[in-house]
Design a protein around this motif. Structure first.
Motif, PDB file in Angstrom:
ATOM      1  N   PRO A  29       0.816  -1.228   0.000  1.00 39.69           N
ATOM      2  CA  PRO A  29       0.000   0.000   0.000  1.00 39.69           C
ATOM      3  C   PRO A  29       0.843   1.267   0.000  1.00 39.69           C
ATOM      4  N   LYS A  30       1.981   1.257   0.698  1.00 41.31           N
ATOM      5  CA  LYS A  30       2.844   2.442   0.716  1.00 41.31           C
ATOM      6  C   LYS A  30       3.427   2.702  -0.667  1.00 41.31           C
ATOM      7  N   ARG A  31       3.838   1.637  -1.361  1.00 40.48           N
ATOM      8  CA  ARG A  31       4.385   1.800  -2.712  1.00 40.48           C
ATOM      9  C   ARG A  31       3.318   2.349  -3.650  1.00 40.48           C
ATOM     10  N   LEU A  32       2.096   1.864  -3.539  1.00 34.79           N
ATOM     11  CA  LEU A  32       1.008   2.357  -4.384  1.00 34.79           C
ATOM     12  C   LEU A  32       0.712   3.820  -4.090  1.00 34.79           C
ATOM     13  N   GLU A  33       0.743   4.193  -2.814  1.00 36.46           N
ATOM     14  CA  GLU A  33       0.472   5.577  -2.448  1.00 36.46           C
ATOM     15  C   GLU A  33       1.580   6.501  -2.942  1.00 36.46           C
ATOM     16  N   ALA A  87     -12.530   6.844 -14.000  1.00 36.07           N
ATOM     17  CA  ALA A  87     -13.140   5.534 -13.785  1.00 36.07           C
ATOM     18  C   ALA A  87     -12.101   4.442 -13.622  1.00 36.07           C
ATOM     19  N   LEU A  88     -10.901   4.657 -14.133  1.00 36.82           N
ATOM     20  CA  LEU A  88      -9.860   3.620 -14.074  1.00 36.82           C
ATOM     21  C   LEU A  88      -8.878   3.866 -12.939  1.00 36.82           C
ATOM     22  N   GLY A  89      -8.301   5.048 -12.882  1.00 36.71           N
ATOM     23  CA  GLY A  89      -7.271   5.306 -11.874  1.00 36.71           C
ATOM     24  C   GLY A  89      -7.669   6.280 -10.804  1.00 36.71           C
ATOM     25  N   GLY A  90      -8.866   6.867 -10.922  1.00 38.12           N
ATOM     26  CA  GLY A  90      -9.280   7.834  -9.928  1.00 38.12           C
ATOM     27  C   GLY A  90      -8.602   9.174 -10.118  1.00 38.12           C
ATOM     28  N   TRP A  91      -8.954  10.104  -9.230  1.00 36.97           N
ATOM     29  CA  TRP A  91      -8.404  11.454  -9.310  1.00 36.97           C
ATOM     30  C   TRP A  91      -7.034  11.482  -8.654  1.00 36.97           C
ATOM     31  N   ALA A  92      -6.081  12.118  -9.284  1.00 36.11           N
ATOM     32  CA  ALA A  92      -4.730  12.248  -8.713  1.00 36.11           C
ATOM     33  C   ALA A  92      -4.098  13.506  -9.267  1.00 36.11           C
ATOM     34  N   PHE A  93      -3.722  14.415  -8.352  1.00 37.66           N
ATOM     35  CA  PHE A  93      -3.012  15.633  -8.754  1.00 37.66           C
ATOM     36  C   PHE A  93      -1.613  15.558  -8.176  1.00 37.66           C
ATOM     37  N   SER A  94      -0.630  15.566  -9.035  1.00 45.07           N
ATOM     38  CA  SER A  94       0.757  15.415  -8.601  1.00 45.07           C
ATOM     39  C   SER A  94       1.587  16.597  -9.090  1.00 45.07           C
ATOM     40  N   GLN A 126       4.844  -2.828 -13.240  1.00 46.83           N
ATOM     41  CA  GLN A 126       5.854  -1.786 -13.057  1.00 46.83           C
ATOM     42  C   GLN A 126       6.119  -1.505 -11.588  1.00 46.83           C
ATOM     43  N   LEU A 127       5.100  -1.677 -10.746  1.00 44.78           N
ATOM     44  CA  LEU A 127       5.247  -1.357  -9.323  1.00 44.78           C
ATOM     45  C   LEU A 127       5.618  -2.573  -8.477  1.00 44.78           C
ATOM     46  N   LYS A 128       5.826  -3.736  -9.114  1.00 51.28           N
ATOM     47  CA  LYS A 128       6.202  -4.917  -8.336  1.00 51.28           C
ATOM     48  C   LYS A 128       7.513  -4.685  -7.589  1.00 51.28           C
ATOM     49  N   MET A 129       7.651  -5.361  -6.478  1.00 51.20           N
ATOM     50  CA  MET A 129       8.799  -5.150  -5.600  1.00 51.20           C
ATOM     51  C   MET A 129       9.522  -6.467  -5.350  1.00 51.20           C
TER      52      MET A 129
END
Length: 371
Positions: free
Chosen positions: A16-20, A111-118, A220-223
């Motif tokens: 979850p931390k990596r995803l965040e 609908a796929l990834g949600g809202w994200a402002f970076s 891509q996010l695998k650890m």
């Protein structure tokens, strides 16, 4: 060596931390095919629902714009205001359709990834200017997949467009023979039909692309196991640091505990392994409380402090073991040992009075408890 390779292989799902962290950097799954399908479908639906109304207004606009008096035709100052008015009217007619399309373009990615402002994704990354990195991206497997997707999408859309045009070829050829109002309405109807057919093809492509994008994002996010261990250390702290903190906390707790030993009324021992300090104030306490306890070396230190401050020490092995195992520091004694503790405290108080008055010490009680 093999174990090290296994630790570095990225086989574990992202935490979850990596995803965040990835979301904070703007790394979220997106599907352009889903957006294209949503925009096309919303445009087709808007034309289907409002086509007749738009056609009527377009006919009125064309009729009004092309109907000029001799004075208007010869007056050059009328050209710009007339053109501006026609453009505004056309924009008003197209506004509902454009609004629906814009709304679909905004909501489809959510609908796929949600809202994200970076803000991090807005920062310039000069490594992207490296020509070698650009060449690698061009000839990467991802670029090949994107090329295949683009060709497949073009093929599907082209095939559908050819089929739609072929099926409506007669209607398209007859548009020039229809009255203008009817031709405009018929044209919009045919456009809506074509968009609906194309949307069906785009939905098929999106249905394949969305799972692929989710799979690619997760890959891509695998650890590796080592990365998970390092992340755990960062979030929870290393075992060495945690052990040191625990040791310091225990040391501070023992120091505070030892400060309360002189305030105790009696120290119950077993006699060498366990030591429990009890205190009772009948005005402020419902029952006696344990102010200190320990085993082995700590118990020996409790006895030493008690001896230095003339705190009575009472040997009652079963009672000492029960109090040590069942009562926390600062906690009240359980009701099961009320009688035994009352016997000990009564003896201690009587012994204290006897020493002050010079009387004969009271007989030592025989204290028994069930362990």
């Amino acid at each position: 060596m093999a174990e090290n390779d296994d630790a570095q292989e990225k086989t574990e799902s992202a935490t979850p931390k990596r995803l965040e962290d990835a979301r904070r950097k703007g790394q979220i799954p997106r599907s352009r095919e889903l957006s294209a399908a949503a925009v096309t479908m919303s445009g087709a639906a808007a034309l289907y629902m409002m086509g007749s109304q738009i056609a009527g207004k377009m006919y009125e606009l064309m009729e009004r714009s092309l109907t000029l008096s001799r004075e208007q035709a010869l007056d050059s100052t009328q050209m710009i205001p007339t053109l501006t008015s026609a453009a505004m009217d056309g924009l008003k007619m197209a506004a509902p359709v454009l609004g629906i399309i814009c709304l679909a373009a905004i909501l489809a990615p959510l609908a796929l990834g949600g809202w994200a402002f970076s803000t991090e994704s807005l920062m310039p990354q000069f490594k992207r200017l490296n020509p070698l990195s650009g060449v690698k991206r061009i000839f990467s497997s991802r670029a090949v997949i994107e090329l295949v997707k683009a060709l497949a999408k073009f093929g599907v859309v082209a095939l559908i467009a050819v089929l739609v045009l072929w099926s409506d070829v007669t209607a398209l050829l007859n548009l020039g023979q229809e009255p203008l109002n009817q031709a405009i309405s018929h044209t919009i109807s045919l456009a809506g039909k074509a968009l609906i057919a194309i949307t069906a093809g785009l939905l098929i492509i999106a249905g394949i692309d969305v799972p692929y994008q989710l799979y690619t994002h997760a890959k891509q996010l695998k650890m590796s196991r080592q990365e998970i261990r390092e992340e755990h250390k960062e979030s929870e702290g290393s075992p060495e640091v945690k052990g040191r903190i625990r040791q310091l906390q225990q040391q501070m707790a023992r120091q505070r505990m030892m400060q309360d030993v002189p305030k105790a009324d009696v120290i119950v021992t077993n006699p060498t392994h366990f030591a429990v300090a009890l205190r009772y104030d009948e005005k402020r306490m419902r029952a006696p409380i344990v102010v200190a306890k320990g085993v082995d070396l700590v118990a020996a230190r409790i006895r030493e402090v008690a001896a230095e401050h003339n705190v009575p020490i009472f040997e009652a092995p079963p009672l000492a073991r029960v109090l040590y195992k069942n009562v926390d520091i600062g906690g009240e004694i359980p009701s099961a040992v009320y009688q035994a503790v009352a016997q000990v405290l009564t003896y201690v108080f009587q012994l204290r009075v006897a020493k002050r008055s010079g009387f004969q010490p009271p007989p030592r009680p025989d204290v028994t408890v069930e362990e």
